[in-house]
Design a protein around this motif. Structure first.
Motif, mmCIF file in Angstrom:
data_model
loop_
_atom_site.group_PDB
_atom_site.id
_atom_site.type_symbol
_atom_site.label_atom_id
_atom_site.label_comp_id
_atom_site.label_asym_id
_atom_site.label_seq_id
_atom_site.Cartn_x
_atom_site.Cartn_y
_atom_site.Cartn_z
ATOM 1 N N ALA A 40 0.871 -1.123 -0.115
ATOM 2 C CA ALA A 40 0.165 0.079 -0.058
ATOM 3 C C ALA A 40 0.745 1.172 -0.137
ATOM 4 C CB ALA A 40 -0.945 -0.036 1.289
ATOM 5 N N ASP A 41 2.238 1.072 0.502
ATOM 6 C CA ASP A 41 2.873 2.434 0.547
ATOM 7 C C ASP A 41 3.889 2.574 -0.543
ATOM 8 O OD1 ASP A 41 3.546 4.437 2.306
ATOM 9 O OD2 ASP A 41 5.585 3.719 2.678
ATOM 10 N N ARG A 42 3.583 1.630 -1.448
ATOM 11 C CA ARG A 42 4.684 1.990 -2.873
ATOM 12 C C ARG A 42 3.582 2.936 -3.489
ATOM 13 N NH1 ARG A 42 5.798 -3.495 -5.823
ATOM 14 N NH2 ARG A 42 3.345 -3.474 -5.551
ATOM 15 N N PRO A 43 4.315 3.857 -4.291
ATOM 16 C CA PRO A 43 3.710 4.836 -5.052
ATOM 17 C C PRO A 43 3.460 4.388 -6.497
ATOM 18 C CG PRO A 43 6.060 5.351 -4.871
ATOM 19 C CD PRO A 43 5.920 4.301 -3.845
ATOM 20 N N VAL A 44 2.232 4.719 -6.924
ATOM 21 C CA VAL A 44 1.704 3.941 -8.200
ATOM 22 C C VAL A 44 1.992 4.991 -9.192
ATOM 23 C CG1 VAL A 44 -0.026 3.001 -9.421
ATOM 24 C CG2 VAL A 44 0.175 2.461 -7.036
ATOM 25 N N GLN A 45 2.793 4.750 -10.114
ATOM 26 C CA GLN A 45 3.093 5.809 -11.478
ATOM 27 C C GLN A 45 2.037 5.407 -12.458
ATOM 28 O OE1 GLN A 45 5.202 8.030 -10.987
ATOM 29 N NE2 GLN A 45 6.128 7.591 -9.007
ATOM 30 N N PRO A 50 1.456 5.921 -26.022
ATOM 31 C CA PRO A 50 1.332 7.139 -26.903
ATOM 32 C C PRO A 50 -0.174 6.889 -27.623
ATOM 33 C CG PRO A 50 3.449 6.153 -27.221
ATOM 34 C CD PRO A 50 2.754 5.131 -26.232
ATOM 35 N N GLY A 51 -0.600 8.157 -27.623
ATOM 36 C CA GLY A 51 -2.219 8.026 -28.424
ATOM 37 C C GLY A 51 -3.404 7.428 -27.605
ATOM 38 N N SER A 52 -3.014 7.045 -26.476
ATOM 39 C CA SER A 52 -4.060 6.211 -25.482
ATOM 40 C C SER A 52 -4.279 7.211 -24.192
ATOM 41 C CB SER A 52 -3.802 4.972 -24.986
ATOM 42 O OG SER A 52 -4.582 4.485 -24.025
ATOM 43 N N ALA A 53 -5.631 7.420 -24.027
ATOM 44 C CA ALA A 53 -6.199 8.256 -22.780
ATOM 45 C C ALA A 53 -6.067 7.533 -21.499
ATOM 46 C CB ALA A 53 -7.247 8.999 -23.043
ATOM 47 N N LEU A 54 -6.189 6.136 -21.650
ATOM 48 C CA LEU A 54 -6.497 5.332 -20.307
ATOM 49 C C LEU A 54 -4.820 4.980 -19.828
ATOM 50 C CD1 LEU A 54 -9.338 3.345 -21.425
ATOM 51 C CD2 LEU A 54 -9.296 5.196 -19.884
ATOM 52 N N PRO A 55 -4.714 4.809 -18.624
ATOM 53 C CA PRO A 55 -3.437 4.115 -18.166
ATOM 54 C C PRO A 55 -3.396 2.873 -18.542
ATOM 55 C CG PRO A 55 -4.548 5.574 -16.317
ATOM 56 C CD PRO A 55 -5.451 5.269 -17.662
ATOM 57 N N THR A 56 -2.056 2.267 -18.821
ATOM 58 C CA THR A 56 -2.034 0.716 -18.978
ATOM 59 C C THR A 56 -2.101 0.086 -17.646
ATOM 60 O OG1 THR A 56 0.415 1.108 -18.974
ATOM 61 C CG2 THR A 56 -0.528 1.114 -21.009
ATOM 62 N N ASN A 57 -1.770 0.700 -16.430
ATOM 63 C CA ASN A 57 -1.845 0.092 -15.200
ATOM 64 C C ASN A 57 -2.891 0.257 -14.459
ATOM 65 O OD1 ASN A 57 -0.980 2.641 -14.830
ATOM 66 N ND2 ASN A 57 0.573 2.138 -13.172
ATOM 67 N N MET A 58 -4.097 0.525 -15.144
ATOM 68 C CA MET A 58 -5.471 0.761 -14.404
ATOM 69 C C MET A 58 -5.529 -0.229 -13.288
ATOM 70 S SD MET A 58 -8.037 2.869 -14.339
ATOM 71 C CE MET A 58 -8.050 3.442 -15.822
ATOM 72 N N ALA A 59 -5.384 -1.318 -13.447
ATOM 73 C CA ALA A 59 -5.712 -2.284 -12.283
ATOM 74 C C ALA A 59 -4.893 -1.680 -10.883
ATOM 75 C CB ALA A 59 -5.444 -3.768 -12.594
ATOM 76 N N ASP A 60 -3.795 -1.466 -11.155
ATOM 77 C CA ASP A 60 -2.862 -1.153 -9.931
ATOM 78 C C ASP A 60 -3.369 0.121 -9.243
ATOM 79 O OD1 ASP A 60 -1.056 -3.326 -10.297
ATOM 80 O OD2 ASP A 60 0.296 -2.026 -11.647
ATOM 81 N N ILE A 61 -3.879 1.059 -10.018
ATOM 82 C CA ILE A 61 -4.453 2.421 -9.619
ATOM 83 C C ILE A 61 -5.718 2.237 -8.874
ATOM 84 C CG2 ILE A 61 -5.311 4.584 -10.470
ATOM 85 C CD1 ILE A 61 -3.463 4.376 -12.796
ATOM 86 N N ASN A 68 -4.814 0.369 0.764
ATOM 87 C CA ASN A 68 -4.952 1.302 2.008
ATOM 88 C C ASN A 68 -5.997 1.151 2.984
ATOM 89 O OD1 ASN A 68 -2.849 2.804 0.770
ATOM 90 N ND2 ASN A 68 -4.390 4.071 -0.371
ATOM 91 N N VAL A 69 -7.099 0.403 2.579
ATOM 92 C CA VAL A 69 -8.100 0.034 3.776
ATOM 93 C C VAL A 69 -7.754 -1.293 4.293
ATOM 94 C CG1 VAL A 69 -10.603 -0.637 4.070
ATOM 95 C CG2 VAL A 69 -9.863 1.390 2.418
ATOM 96 N N LEU A 70 -7.314 -2.366 3.412
ATOM 97 C CA LEU A 70 -7.133 -3.655 3.855
ATOM 98 C C LEU A 70 -5.725 -3.595 4.750
ATOM 99 C CD1 LEU A 70 -7.553 -5.697 0.743
ATOM 100 C CD2 LEU A 70 -9.355 -5.558 2.574
#
Length: 290
Positions: A40-45, A50-61, A68-70
């Motif tokens: 939970a303490d690891r920062p998620v980048q 390119p050309g995509s509006a959605l992050p590729t690591n959406m699941a991590d985000i 943080n709750v668990l």
């Protein structure tokens, strides 16, 4: 619906933790916090293509807020379970002390059938805690509470030397425990691969129940035997003697009044010099056994 499911998972976790030894629940709370806090303490980048509006690591985000709750919820569930376990153990010790100092507890050795061994005013939940304390004094690791509700499945789970033992409690005041109860526990014990089983009652057992248990790794503990266990701290019921014929060699009940019997020696008559069992209430009761 999702909130109810999460609450159900936490409740189940608390229930599991309450059935573990307190030290195991506390250790689980610490380990789960350290592991979950690390992630939970690891920062998620945010990573994008390119050309995509959605992050590729959406699941991590999306998973990050849940972590943080668990990291607090799961350790708290283990801590709460450890608290429940500790409260049950404390309640069992308190009930045992009350049992030993009450007038009913002091007089029940001579009149077990009448006083029900000082348990007549207990609820079935309190009786289970008292039984758990009796086995705790005998050197077992005790899990107080089996299936939900009165008379539902196994009431107390025991551990000793890595082996599992199952206990069925019957807080019956007016009638003896029958063979169906003993047969039910024996089936559960066999299916679970338990080392042995105990049926404990504040009263007595029918002859059919005693006959069924004979020769099996299941012991019938009536009110008189329970009284002995509570009064002799650290007295163990040997696992290799889980047979009524051996268990009841310690406490023999009078055939007339169900009081404990004592060994006597005939002083006169045709059987002079021979030992026999005589009622502890003699001369009020003259019941005997060979």
């Amino acid at each position: 619906m999702a909130r109810n499911r999460r609450a159900s998972v936490i409740n189940d976790l608390v229930h599991i933790a309450s059935r573990l030894p307190s030290w195991a629940s506390l250790a689980s709370a610490l380990i789960s916090y350290l592991v979950l806090h690390h992630f939970a303490d690891r920062p998620v980048q945010v990573a994008t293509k390119p050309g995509s509006a959605l992050p590729t690591n959406m699941a991590d985000i999306l998973f990050q807020p849940l972590l943080n709750v668990l990291q607090y919820a799961i350790p708290m569930a283990f801590l709460f379970g450890a608290l429940i376990s500790a409260v049950k153990a404390f309640s069992g010790r308190r009930l045992a002390k009350q049992y030993l100092v009450t007038p009913a507890g002091q007089n029940n050795v001579s009149k077990p059938a009448e006083s029900h061994h000082g348990t007549e005013n207990m609820s079935w939940q309190q009786f289970e805690l008292l039984v758990g304390q009796a086995f705790r004094q005998a050197g077992y690791s005790v899990v107080d509470g089996g299936e939900q509700g009165p008379d539902g499945g196994v009431d107390v789970h025991l551990k000793k030397d890595g082996q599992t033992f199952l206990v069925q409690c019957k807080h019956w005041r007016a009638r003896s425990v029958g063979v169906s109860v003993v047969r039910e526990l024996y089936g559960v014990m066999t299916a679970a691969g338990a080392k042995g089983g105990f049926v404990v009652t504040s009263g007595d057992f029918t002859e059919e129940a005693r006959a069924f248990a004979n020769g099996k790794r299941i012991s019938l503990i009536d009110g008189a035997k329970l009284d002995t266990m509570l009064r002799k701290a650290a007295q163990s019921v040997p696992e290799d003697a889980l047979k009524p014929s051996e268990i009841h060699s310690e406490i023999v009940l009078c055939p007339r009044c169900s009081s404990p019997m004592v060994k006597r020696r005939a002083r006169q008559g045709a059987n002079v010099g021979q030992e026999f069992w005589g009622c502890s209430r003699f001369p009020q009761c003259r019941g005997i056994r060979n």
